[in-house]
Write a protein that holds these residues in place. Structure first.
Motif, PDB file in Angstrom:
ATOM      1  N   PRO A   1       0.750  -0.996  -0.161  1.00 10.59           N
ATOM      2  CA  PRO A   1       0.009   0.038  -0.104  1.00 10.59           C
ATOM      3  C   PRO A   1       0.962   1.259  -0.089  1.00 10.59           C
ATOM      4  N   ALA A   2       0.386   2.283  -0.787  1.00  9.11           N
ATOM      5  CA  ALA A   2       1.080   3.324  -0.856  1.00  9.11           C
ATOM      6  C   ALA A   2       0.172   4.641  -0.383  1.00  9.11           C
ATOM      7  N   SER A   3       0.499   5.533  -0.175  1.00  8.06           N
ATOM      8  CA  SER A   3      -0.421   6.579   0.742  1.00  8.06           C
ATOM      9  C   SER A   3      -1.323   7.150  -0.441  1.00  8.06           C
ATOM     10  N   GLY A   4      -0.873   7.303  -1.767  1.00  8.03           N
ATOM     11  CA  GLY A   4      -1.671   7.797  -2.778  1.00  8.03           C
ATOM     12  C   GLY A   4      -2.036   9.400  -2.710  1.00  8.03           C
ATOM     13  N   ARG A   5      -1.407  10.129  -1.598  1.00  2.63           N
ATOM     14  CA  ARG A   5      -1.646  11.405  -1.482  1.00  2.63           C
ATOM     15  C   ARG A   5      -0.367  12.131  -2.003  1.00  2.63           C
ATOM     16  N   THR A   6      -0.531  12.168  -3.341  1.00  2.00           N
ATOM     17  CA  THR A   6       0.452  12.771  -3.971  1.00  2.00           C
ATOM     18  C   THR A   6       0.197  14.442  -4.159  1.00  2.00           C
ATOM     19  N   ARG A   7      -0.886  14.867  -4.102  1.00  2.00           N
ATOM     20  CA  ARG A   7      -1.089  16.466  -4.177  1.00  2.00           C
ATOM     21  C   ARG A   7      -0.981  16.991  -2.550  1.00  2.00           C
ATOM     22  N   SER A   8      -0.585  18.100  -2.556  1.00  2.00           N
ATOM     23  CA  SER A   8      -0.270  18.752  -1.319  1.00  2.00           C
ATOM     24  C   SER A   8      -1.726  19.030  -0.724  1.00  2.00           C
ATOM     25  N   GLU A   9      -2.587  19.284  -1.248  1.00  2.00           N
ATOM     26  CA  GLU A   9      -3.907  19.396  -0.527  1.00  2.00           C
ATOM     27  C   GLU A   9      -4.351  18.122  -0.253  1.00  2.00           C
ATOM     28  N   SER A  10      -4.016  17.075  -0.384  1.00  2.00           N
ATOM     29  CA  SER A  10      -4.688  15.892   0.149  1.00  2.00           C
ATOM     30  C   SER A  10      -4.178  15.646   1.393  1.00  2.00           C
TER      31      SER A  10
END
Length: 550
Positions: free
Chosen positions: A390-399
């Motif tokens: 699993p990877a966090s998937g939060r690749t955008r700063s707003e996420s």
């Protein structure tokens, strides 16, 4: 099936075309082959694809469970005709349209790709497979009313915690409900075991229930246990940290009477914005090219034997531990039931892991994944290993401050051919981890669809999962001496054939193998865990004396 009139010929021909596409075969005019009755077919995957095809072609919503009950194209035709007729009756009753009572989100609000997959899997399994049980231990003089008010503000600010998922034209649609006061049910300590068990076995009805449920256990001597069961469609691990950190802040405000007058005027970042941005980005030519390229790489790894690892059954080969092999073939329709075995790795092993990573200039994750890759390669008699992480998937700063399910399963491709030393093994594993992270923005669901030459009868590309869970942050609740969170997994379930979970426990490390009990028994899982521990400690010994991988 009930007797029905013979469907029109043109209608049957169109259904036959759909069936042939799902089987990757030429059209069968006699309709003797049917995808959900074929031996060896991964029926759940076919049923999900069939539901989408029927929605796109005929605009009807047919539950996956109903599709799984069909045994012929004629059965399917009857279902579709009944659904079309029911839809027309609904339109006439509604005066040509329908509107659901919702709040904030409209019918055009999309779901993310991971939410789509979780929804379909939840509907298919009909179980607690995606329940996330959490247990917050609170020590000190707790103000129960203030905690209830804090939870009310929390749900008001995060609309995803009060969102239902209702099928509309065969596809799930999020409908956010207006905020309501949280009524926190408090039970005595004598009921703690029952409350904990209920949280771990909780089955949410996503169309009718919000994806979170709270209970408070009043223990003796000023101690309490806040039991919160979430559904994975609304949260991931980072979301839980965000929520419980904010809950401590809101609890302090409730004590002081300084909370927001109207939480809706101070909303948290919306997950629906992420879902919309993800869908828009997926439609771009650049993203489509990246998906095709990555799918080609994963497909090549599968062709090299990357998936024929521990997940296969059959006789043991040279050097195999026969106890650790799968004892049963994968069923056409998995039940996703399972169990787990675990052990604690001593402090000296944790120290060895850190030393080995520093010596070879790799991450500790590489040290932990490498013996699993060795184990899988040995049992699969292959030099190419494919497993998921699993990877966090939060690749955008707003996420980073958004509550929701962002987590993405990333396929790791580890090529062990020629890796004869510990240094080479760790370097290959580190390379695979970095490569996986470079592609973590490619949704696993879309990657699977893009795989070349994939048949509906094929198992999923990721059947073995590796996951590391670090320590959780410190949560502060004013006036309380301790607030400690434990996140458990649902009882009696398994999302993959095998999952290796490693958790930091102070200076120790807990290792757990979760297994699909339709494929493995407890003795096989115990043997796998013992083999992993042996290979992990063997890395340290081999590195110290300069010998090859053991």
């Amino acid at each position: 099936m009930n007797a029905r009139r013979t469907p029109p010929a043109y209608f049957l021909e169109e259904l036959t075309e759909i069936v042939s596409r799902l089987l990757f075969t030429p059209p069968d005019p006699q309709r003797t082959r049917y995808p959900l009755a074929e031996p060896g077919v991964h029926r759940s995957a076919v049923a999900q694809d069939l539901a989408r095809e029927l929605q796109e072609t005929f605009g009807v919503a047919i539950p996956v469970a109903a599709l799984l009950a069909t045994r012929s194209t004629l059965d399917l035709a009857g279902l579709v005709l009944d659904a079309v007729a029911a839809g027309r009756r609904t339109e006439r009753a509604d005066g040509g349209g329908s509107a659901e009572a919702g709040f904030a989100d409209s019918a055009s609000t999309p779901m993310s790709t991971v939410q789509d997959r979780i929804w379909f899997m939840h509907e298919l399994a009909g179980s607690n497979l995606y329940t996330v049980p959490t247990f917050l231990e609170l020590d000190g003089p707790l103000d129960v009313d203030a905690l209830g008010r804090a939870l009310t503000v929390l749900l008001a600010r995060h609309s995803i915690l009060r969102t239902l998922y209702r099928a509309s034209a065969g596809l799930p649609r999020p409908v956010s409900l207006p905020p309501e006061p949280v009524v926190l049910m408090t039970v005595p300590s004598t009921e703690e075991d029952a409350v904990v068990t209920a949280a771990q076995s909780r089955v949410f009805r996503l169309a009718d229930e919000i994806p979170v449920d709270f209970r408070l256990v009043a223990r003796s001597s000023g101690q309490h246990l806040l039991v919160a069961a979430f559904h994975h469609i609304a949260v991931d691990s980072i979301s839980l940290d965000l929520l419980f950190t904010e809950l401590g802040v809101r609890y302090g405000e409730a004590l002081r009477g300084t909370g927001p007058v109207d939480p809706l005027l101070e909303p948290a970042p919306r997950y629906s914005d992420h879902a919309r941005a993800e869908r828009d980005e997926l439609a771009t030519p650049v993203m489509q090219r990246r998906l095709r390229a990555r799918a080609a790489t994963v497909g090549a790894a599968l062709a090299d034997g990357g998936a024929a690892l521990l997940a296969r059954s059959g006789p043991a080969g040279p050097g195999d531990n026969p106890t650790a092999r799968a004892s049963r073939a994968r069923p056409a329709v998995p039940a996703y039931t399972g169990d787990s075995v675990r052990t604690a790795l001593p402090e000296r092993v944790v120290t060895m892991i850190a030393d080995l990573a520093a010596r070879h200039r790799v991450t500790q994750a590489a040290v932990l994944v490498a013996p699993l890759a060795q184990l899988l390669a040995s049992h699969g008699h292959t030099s190419t290993v494919l497993l998921g992480t699993p990877a966090s998937g939060r690749t955008r700063s707003e996420s980073l401050q958004t509550v929701g399910c962002f987590i993405n399963v990333v396929p790791l491709i580890i090529r062990l051919d020629g890796a004869r030393t510990v240094a080479e093994l760790l370097a290959r594993t580190q390379e695979a981890l970095l490569d996986g992270l470079d592609h973590q923005d490619l949704p696993y669901e879309e990657l699977v669809r893009a795989l070349p030459c994939r048949r509906r009868t094929d198992p999923p590309p990721v059947t073995v999962l590796y996951s590391y869970e670090g320590g959780r942050p410190t949560y502060t609740f004013p006036g309380l001496s301790r607030a400690e969170l434990t996140v458990a997994r649902p009882s009696g379930t398994a999302k993959y054939d095998l999952s290796l979970y490693l958790r930091a426990r102070g200076r120790r490390l807990e290792a757990e193998v979760e297994y699909d009990d339709e494929r493995y028994d407890r003795s096989a899982a115990s043997a796998i865990l013992a083999d992993y521990q042996r290979l992990l400690t063997g890395l340290g010994a081999a590195s110290a004396d300069g010998t090859g991988c053991r």
